[in-house]
Design a protein around this motif. Structure first.
Motif, PDB file in Angstrom:
ATOM      1  N   GLN A  76       0.817  -1.194   0.000  1.00  9.22           N
ATOM      2  CA  GLN A  76       0.000   0.000   0.000  1.00  9.22           C
ATOM      3  C   GLN A  76       0.858   1.254   0.000  1.00  9.22           C
ATOM      4  O   GLN A  76       2.049   1.221   0.312  1.00  9.22           O
ATOM      5  N   VAL A  77       0.206   2.338  -0.385  1.00 10.30           N
ATOM      6  CA  VAL A  77       0.865   3.638  -0.376  1.00 10.30           C
ATOM      7  C   VAL A  77       1.310   3.977   1.046  1.00 10.30           C
ATOM      8  O   VAL A  77       0.580   3.759   2.004  1.00 10.30           O
ATOM      9  N   THR A 136       9.665   5.861  -0.568  1.00 10.96           N
ATOM     10  CA  THR A 136       8.325   5.580  -0.044  1.00 10.96           C
ATOM     11  C   THR A 136       7.376   5.275  -1.201  1.00 10.96           C
ATOM     12  O   THR A 136       7.394   5.967  -2.222  1.00 10.96           O
ATOM     13  N   VAL A 137       6.567   4.224  -1.038  1.00  7.04           N
ATOM     14  CA  VAL A 137       5.589   3.875  -2.066  1.00  7.04           C
ATOM     15  C   VAL A 137       4.514   4.958  -2.117  1.00  7.04           C
ATOM     16  O   VAL A 137       3.909   5.300  -1.108  1.00  7.04           O
ATOM     17  N   LYS A 138       4.289   5.506  -3.318  1.00  6.47           N
ATOM     18  CA  LYS A 138       3.310   6.571  -3.497  1.00  6.47           C
ATOM     19  C   LYS A 138       2.150   6.170  -4.406  1.00  6.47           C
ATOM     20  O   LYS A 138       1.137   6.855  -4.464  1.00  6.47           O
ATOM     21  N   PHE A 139       2.313   5.058  -5.127  1.00  2.61           N
ATOM     22  CA  PHE A 139       1.275   4.638  -6.073  1.00  2.61           C
ATOM     23  C   PHE A 139       1.409   3.141  -6.314  1.00  2.61           C
ATOM     24  O   PHE A 139       2.514   2.621  -6.446  1.00  2.61           O
ATOM     25  N   VAL A 140       0.265   2.438  -6.332  1.00  2.00           N
ATOM     26  CA  VAL A 140       0.231   1.028  -6.715  1.00  2.00           C
ATOM     27  C   VAL A 140      -0.991   0.839  -7.609  1.00  2.00           C
ATOM     28  O   VAL A 140      -2.112   1.143  -7.205  1.00  2.00           O
ATOM     29  N   GLY A 141      -0.783   0.370  -8.814  1.00  2.00           N
ATOM     30  CA  GLY A 141      -1.924   0.172  -9.696  1.00  2.00           C
ATOM     31  C   GLY A 141      -1.512   0.023 -11.146  1.00  2.00           C
ATOM     32  O   GLY A 141      -0.347  -0.166 -11.470  1.00  2.00           O
ATOM     33  N   ARG A 142      -2.505   0.150 -12.011  1.00  2.00           N
ATOM     34  CA  ARG A 142      -2.262   0.015 -13.439  1.00  2.00           C
ATOM     35  C   ARG A 142      -1.864   1.363 -14.043  1.00  2.00           C
ATOM     36  O   ARG A 142      -2.307   2.414 -13.580  1.00  2.00           O
ATOM     37  N   ALA A 143      -1.017   1.306 -15.031  1.00  2.00           N
ATOM     38  CA  ALA A 143      -0.598   2.497 -15.765  1.00  2.00           C
ATOM     39  C   ALA A 143      -0.515   2.085 -17.234  1.00  2.00           C
ATOM     40  O   ALA A 143       0.551   1.733 -17.729  1.00  2.00           O
ATOM     41  N   GLU A 144      -1.644   2.107 -17.906  1.00  2.00           N
ATOM     42  CA  GLU A 144      -1.725   1.572 -19.256  1.00  2.00           C
ATOM     43  C   GLU A 144      -0.770   2.264 -20.219  1.00  2.00           C
ATOM     44  O   GLU A 144      -0.285   1.651 -21.180  1.00  2.00           O
ATOM     45  N   TRP A 147       2.051  -1.514 -11.690  1.00  2.00           N
ATOM     46  CA  TRP A 147       3.240  -0.680 -11.522  1.00  2.00           C
ATOM     47  C   TRP A 147       3.248  -0.122 -10.107  1.00  2.00           C
ATOM     48  O   TRP A 147       2.205   0.000  -9.457  1.00  2.00           O
ATOM     49  N   VAL A 148       4.425   0.224  -9.647  1.00  2.00           N
ATOM     50  CA  VAL A 148       4.591   0.822  -8.322  1.00  2.00           C
ATOM     51  C   VAL A 148       5.300   2.162  -8.483  1.00  2.00           C
ATOM     52  O   VAL A 148       6.373   2.236  -9.076  1.00  2.00           O
ATOM     53  N   GLY A 149       4.664   3.213  -7.973  1.00  2.00           N
ATOM     54  CA  GLY A 149       5.279   4.535  -7.988  1.00  2.00           C
ATOM     55  C   GLY A 149       6.013   4.785  -6.684  1.00  2.00           C
ATOM     56  O   GLY A 149       5.483   4.535  -5.609  1.00  2.00           O
ATOM     57  N   VAL A 150       7.245   5.274  -6.771  1.00  4.35           N
ATOM     58  CA  VAL A 150       8.096   5.471  -5.601  1.00  4.35           C
ATOM     59  C   VAL A 150       8.639   6.894  -5.579  1.00  4.35           C
ATOM     60  O   VAL A 150       9.055   7.419  -6.617  1.00  4.35           O
TER      61      VAL A 150
END
Length: 252
Positions: A169-170, A184-192, A199-202
């Motif tokens: 989780q974020v 730090t994880v800032k995003f978890v989800g799809r990024a078409e 994808w995981v945004g950090v």
């Protein structure tokens, strides 16, 4: 016979506390040589606080918080201002549009949050009948059997499968390969726009990324410019990864 002694250079370093005008909860102890110039010190503090060197003014304060001097000569060594152990370097951010202004980096109540019920989240999969991993929970459930059957596989496969299920989780602290970059994880989800799958945004602790959370015209999260990255889950390990001290490898 007269004895000779090896003459070692005196340790002229000082232990200082760093505070920031826009970050009330930020505080860091640093040990730094008094021979470092004010300009070089600003450059190190930029990596720590995110305030640009051109927008930074430094104040030297004593252990009671009283201002001793403004460090206004970039070419001067720190020693010119006679700092003592326990003194404070206070960073004043002069940029009114700075990312640190307004308190949003510290006050999470300022950020609008979208909440979804567990039932609604689970139903997301029904919109994609040909894709059984259309939300991250289903993706983790799908990967779970692979972990249990991977015990006889080589370590590389088992580790990769485990990493996919750890990202949760974020807000999680994490380390990203290659390079063991922490953040730090800032995003978890799809990024078409980036490709199929999750994808995981950090947000990296240091400016080791490529953007500020916006990729190909889409805003996935907010972070300082140059601190953002979006990577595949298998490159991310979640755990107790404290922020590294940028001064810990400095020669004294």
């Amino acid at each position: 016979m007269a004895s000779s002694k090896l003459q070692l250079p005196a340790d002229d370093s000082v232990l200082l506390l760093v505070t920031h005008s826009n970050l009330s909860t930020f505080a860091a102890d640093i040990r730094v040589s008094q021979q470092i110039t004010v300009e070089a010190l600003k450059d190190k503090l930029w990596r720590k606080t995110g305030t640009a060197v051109a927008s930074m003014r430094l104040q030297l304060r004593d252990d009671t918080g009283a201002r001793i001097a403004d460090l206004d000569d970039d070419a001067a060594p720190l020693a010119a201002y006679s700092p003592y152990n326990g003194y404070r370097i206070h960073v004043v951010d002069l940029d009114p549009s700075s990312l640190t202004s307004g308190g949003w980096l510290e006050d999470t109540s300022l950020v609008d949050k979208y909440k979804i019920s567990d039932e609604a989240y689970d139903k997301l999969g029904s919109k994609f009948p040909h894709d059984q991993s259309s939300n991250f929970r289903k993706f983790k459930e799908k990967m779970a059997p692979k972990i249990s059957t991977s015990e006889d596989k080589e370590d590389g496969f088992e580790t990769a499968a485990s990493d996919l299920t750890i990202v949760s989780q974020v807000g999680d602290r994490c380390e990203v390969e290659p390079g063991a970059k922490r953040g730090t994880v800032k995003f978890v989800g799809r990024a078409e726009a980036l490709g199929r799958g999750f994808w995981v945004g950090v947000q990296y602790d240091e400016p080791l990324g490529k953007h500020d959370g916006m990729v190909k015209g889409t805003r996935f999260f907010e972070c300082p410019q140059g601190h953002g990255a979006i990577v595949r889950p298998e490159k991310v390990k979640v755990g107790d990864y404290p922020e590294r001290d940028p001064f810990e490898e400095e020669e004294i």
